[in-house]
Structures are given as structure tokens and as C-alpha cells.
Design a protein around this motif. Sequence first.
Motif, PDB file in Angstrom:
ATOM      1  N   VAL A  25      -1.678   6.130   4.562  1.00 51.97           N
ATOM      2  CA  VAL A  25      -2.380   5.126   3.449  1.00 51.97           C
ATOM      3  C   VAL A  25      -2.721   3.829   3.991  1.00 51.97           C
ATOM      4  O   VAL A  25      -3.725   3.135   3.140  1.00 51.97           O
ATOM      5  CB  VAL A  25      -1.459   4.823   2.362  1.00 51.97           C
ATOM      6  CG1 VAL A  25      -0.732   6.234   1.457  1.00 51.97           C
ATOM      7  CG2 VAL A  25       0.041   3.988   2.707  1.00 51.97           C
ATOM      8  N   ILE A  76       0.825  -1.160  -0.048  1.00 51.98           N
ATOM      9  CA  ILE A  76       0.084   0.286  -0.185  1.00 51.98           C
ATOM     10  C   ILE A  76       0.905   1.255  -0.166  1.00 51.98           C
ATOM     11  O   ILE A  76       0.490   2.407  -0.345  1.00 51.98           O
ATOM     12  CB  ILE A  76      -1.185  -0.102   1.005  1.00 51.98           C
ATOM     13  CG1 ILE A  76      -0.163  -0.078   2.553  1.00 51.98           C
ATOM     14  CG2 ILE A  76      -2.031  -1.013   1.164  1.00 51.98           C
ATOM     15  CD1 ILE A  76      -1.191   0.147   3.703  1.00 51.98           C
ATOM     16  N   ARG A 100      -5.193   3.941   5.626  1.00 52.66           N
ATOM     17  CA  ARG A 100      -6.771   4.107   5.763  1.00 52.66           C
ATOM     18  C   ARG A 100      -7.546   3.698   4.463  1.00 52.66           C
ATOM     19  O   ARG A 100      -8.768   3.960   4.383  1.00 52.66           O
ATOM     20  CB  ARG A 100      -6.967   5.579   6.202  1.00 52.66           C
ATOM     21  CG  ARG A 100      -6.469   5.948   7.318  1.00 52.66           C
ATOM     22  CD  ARG A 100      -6.940   7.137   7.989  1.00 52.66           C
ATOM     23  NE  ARG A 100      -6.318   8.155   7.521  1.00 52.66           N
ATOM     24  CZ  ARG A 100      -5.195   8.919   7.952  1.00 52.66           C
ATOM     25  NH1 ARG A 100      -4.566   8.362   9.151  1.00 52.66           N
ATOM     26  NH2 ARG A 100      -4.861   9.821   7.667  1.00 52.66           N
ATOM     27  N   THR A 101      -6.787   3.503   3.222  1.00 49.00           N
ATOM     28  CA  THR A 101      -7.181   3.075   2.072  1.00 49.00           C
ATOM     29  C   THR A 101      -7.459   1.615   2.223  1.00 49.00           C
ATOM     30  O   THR A 101      -8.426   1.268   1.339  1.00 49.00           O
ATOM     31  CB  THR A 101      -6.256   3.225   0.877  1.00 49.00           C
ATOM     32  OG1 THR A 101      -4.979   2.344   0.872  1.00 49.00           O
ATOM     33  CG2 THR A 101      -5.890   4.715   0.737  1.00 49.00           C
ATOM     34  N   SER A 128      -0.092   2.405  -6.551  1.00 52.16           N
ATOM     35  CA  SER A 128      -1.156   3.378  -6.730  1.00 52.16           C
ATOM     36  C   SER A 128      -2.487   2.538  -6.403  1.00 52.16           C
ATOM     37  O   SER A 128      -2.446   1.151  -6.288  1.00 52.16           O
ATOM     38  CB  SER A 128      -1.495   3.922  -8.021  1.00 52.16           C
ATOM     39  OG  SER A 128      -1.872   2.787  -8.917  1.00 52.16           O
ATOM     40  N   ALA A 129      -3.506   2.973  -6.143  1.00 54.44           N
ATOM     41  CA  ALA A 129      -4.729   2.397  -5.642  1.00 54.44           C
ATOM     42  C   ALA A 129      -5.145   1.437  -6.926  1.00 54.44           C
ATOM     43  O   ALA A 129      -5.557   0.306  -6.426  1.00 54.44           O
ATOM     44  CB  ALA A 129      -5.746   3.245  -5.491  1.00 54.44           C
TER      45      ALA A 129
END
Length: 324
Positions: free
Chosen positions: A132, A54, A134-135, A58-59
Motif C-alpha cells: 500500500v 496507509i 504505492r498509493t 481506506s484511501a
Amino acid sequence: MSSIRVAAVQAEPVWFDLAATTEKTITLIAQAAAGGARLVAFPETWLPGYPGFIWGQSALEQLPLVALYRSASPTVDGPEIAAIRAAAAAHEISVVLGFSERDHGSLYMAQAIIGADGELLLHRRKLKPTHVERTLFGESDGSGLAVVDSPLGRLGALNCWEHMQPLVKFAMYAQHEQIHVAGWPALTSPGTSLLPQLSGGACLTLSRAYALEGSVFVLVPNQLFPRDPAMADATPPELCALVYGPDGSIVSEPIDPDVEGIAYADLDLSAVSVAKTFADPVGHYSRPDVFRLTVDRTPRPVVRLEGPATEPPPAEVPEEIASA
């Protein structure tokens, strides 16, 4: 009071393989018990390993790994946690376990305190995942800010940057914690090693500060991550499994930061009282007339369902009425 032998694990999980890491956990529990430990501590998200991806992708790039990670994350009432609880009971050792908890559609950075009889003494979730994280992970309420009154002493645990939040720490100190487990992630994973705040040295500093501030023993387990041999000299590991005493000194046996092993320490809880004669942050060294902290530990479910789940079945009609 006789001393209490404790163990802080330093090991690499079987990355994102829940069954294999559960099996390794049980082996390490047996090993710590054979070494005389009455408590063994594991790192943050030990099951199924910290998701270091993470921090470096990228997402969109993460999606395949996110799907794998979610499927490899245990539920608190699932067979993997049950097997670890059974191992704790079989070896008569308390366990503090970090795991990625899957709760239906969400993940949480959870910790479990398991008694030597296999009882689940505390199930908590990280209040605020870091940056991150929290993604991928959800937040918790304050219900997990608890210290357990166990046969070993007053035992508590926090994850990672919860040790950087002064009010979180003070809430734990106020419950007269004696033994604390500081769960940290794999700090040499891609991305995290580039951030000074997430360096192994910074995390050891925070762990030692917790021991000094709270006058508490702090166990620091360590999750190993494979390092590029070409970078070994340039990026030596700063974090290794160890135990701090309530005066901030290292009280555990030395362990090589590069290899798997267990750091053992023999704790004399009277050292907590000695340390607090100098500075008790929630006693004689506090100023309640100037500062007050209110901690809401009420569980906050997203939905509270009331009333029966289904309509009650119709009452049976007596035969004599039905035939009239």
C-alpha cells in the motif's frame, strides 16, 4: 586498519512535524558524534516519520493525513536537508538519512548519504514501494543502486523490502560494499504489526541475511512508534537498533528496544575480507558462466526537455539602419 565507530539511531520522530524532527535529527547527530561515531544512520522515512496510517485506513479516510504528510515532506534541496548537511560538517560525521522526499507533485521514499564535510554523496529513491506504500509514493529508476567509495569504506543503503529482492541485493554486493545501512519503518505502527512479513523479527532476519550474504557490516536503525500500554505484554518489540558483522553476529552494544538511544559499534573492515574467504558472492563463490545480472543504472526522467526554454530575444537593429 584502525576501527571505525558507527551509530544506529533508535528514536521516535516528532510525527509529521518537519521542523521539529529536523531539529531532533541535528541533536542526534551531535550526540552520535560526541559518542565517537564517524557514521550515524537513521531509519526509513525518518523525516517526517513513517506514514503508518496507509496500512489501517481506506484511501478516502487517509486524505486529510495525506495532505498533512505531503506538506511535511522535505525536498532534497530544501532548508531542512541543508541544515542536516551543515550539522554533519560541523560535527565531522557522515550521515545516512531516510526521508519522504517531496518532488513537486510526487513523494518518494528517499535516502541520502552525506559525507563528514556535508557533501551529498548519494541521493537515492526506493525502487519499489511496498504494497500500500504505492498509493502514496512513486517508484525510482536504477540510478540509486550505488555504493559510495567514502573515507570510511564502501558505503551503501537500501530501504525496507529492497532487502527481500535478491537481484537488488546482488547489485549492491557486486559493488563490493563494506558498510550497509538497512532502513526500516516504524514496525509497530497500526497495520504493519499484523503482518508477519513486516514484523520486527522478519526485518532483523533479512538484515542479518544481508550481512551474511554480502559479507558486509549492516547498521539497522529503528524508528519507535508509541505502543498501547495495555498491549505492551502481548506485543513486545522485536526490532531494536543494532549492527551486524559480516559473519552475521551482533557487534553493537545492547540497547533497550523500548527506549530511545543509540547503538554503537566499532568496525574493523578487515573482518569483511575474512568473511569473504569463506563466501564471496561476486568473486570465488560465484558462477558467472551460469548466472549473469545486468543492472540498468541510467537515470530515467519522465520528460527530457531539449532546446532553449524561451524564444531568443530579437537582435538589436543598428541605429544607422533603423534611421535609414
